[in-house]
Design an enzyme around this catalytic site. Sequence first.
Site, mmCIF file in Angstrom:
data_model
loop_
_atom_site.group_PDB
_atom_site.id
_atom_site.type_symbol
_atom_site.label_atom_id
_atom_site.label_comp_id
_atom_site.label_asym_id
_atom_site.label_seq_id
_atom_site.Cartn_x
_atom_site.Cartn_y
_atom_site.Cartn_z
ATOM 1 N N ASP A 89 28.366 42.211 35.722
ATOM 2 C CA ASP A 89 27.663 41.457 36.756
ATOM 3 C C ASP A 89 28.416 40.148 37.062
ATOM 4 O OD1 ASP A 89 25.473 41.091 38.437
ATOM 5 O OD2 ASP A 89 24.176 40.254 36.882
ATOM 6 N N ASP A 111 31.699 38.657 42.762
ATOM 7 C CA ASP A 111 30.926 37.572 43.377
ATOM 8 C C ASP A 111 31.900 36.558 43.962
ATOM 9 O OD1 ASP A 111 29.446 35.393 44.077
ATOM 10 O OD2 ASP A 111 28.336 35.249 42.191
ATOM 11 N N GLU A 141 28.409 40.601 46.911
ATOM 12 C CA GLU A 141 27.324 39.757 47.421
ATOM 13 C C GLU A 141 27.723 39.275 48.802
ATOM 14 O OE1 GLU A 141 25.802 37.006 44.533
ATOM 15 O OE2 GLU A 141 25.485 35.434 46.024
HETATM 16 ZN ZN LIG Z 1 22.728 37.904 40.150
#
Ligand SMILES: [Zn+2]
Length: 293
Positions: A89, A111, A141
């Site tokens: 993540d 990200d 994202e």
């Molecule tokens: Zn998150």
Amino acid sequence: METSHDAYPQNNLTWRILHKAQKNSYAVGAFNCYNDDGVLAVIRAAEAKKSPAIIQLFPWTLHFQGPDFVRYVVARAHAASVPIAVHLDHCIDDSDVETALSLPLDSIMVDASGLEPETNIAYCSGIARRAAKLGITVEAEMGRIEGGEDGLKTMELEGLLTDPHTAQEFVRRTGVHFLAPSFGNVHGPYPPGGAEKFWQLDRLQAIGKAVGNDIPLVLHGTHPVADELFHEAMARGIVKINLNRNVRDEYTAFVGENWSKDELTQLKEKAVKVYAKSIERAMDMLRSSGKAA
Ligand SMILES: [Zn+2]
């Protein structure tokens, strides 16, 4: 475990788990784990509930426990009797992406939300191309989700909502497989008023429509979110639901209360049971229980 002769990305475990969920109208929990207790709790809960699951690690784990711990997690997850993928993540730093691409992970989240939108697209597409060669799928994202959580770098930047009109273009140009939209969701905890106040469900719906069924949406910022609101999000295209403190707080409280009472072996065995129960409840709520039967 089902085997597949499909080509990438259809043969990727995270992809298969999420697309099966999307077709059958349920969501899959992606559980952020920080230690072996978390990993064992997800596996035991998934096997007990016959549910698919995703174990999520932060780059923090790459640094604190090291890459060999990730290999251990992947080996344990893939040996389970139900499909359990391992996902990294919020990869923010280049060096974390490099480490991630050298590991047997099923999927990673890139990200680059701190970059300008065009730079975000260029960066994600470069990584998606490299990941494809390794059989790893990619979540990105679009926009910028506010806030922070344990193990995650806090952005000094303000949130930026995802524009539904450019969501399809973002997905096409980056070549990513899963999209984390910013629609008022906040990396917890939520300010007063909660998710109910901040979420723009119309925006989420428009994003889901724009990207279509090929791209499962990912929900970040779930601390806390009421069950009904999770279901509202699922009805609008959310398939992967990131869960961190919601399923970890009971474990933490249990360890806190019993730390000095038990031997460590007993404490861990009992604590993993508590942790697994919290995860099992989440699997029921997301309707993934029984779906790996
Ligand atoms: Zn998150």
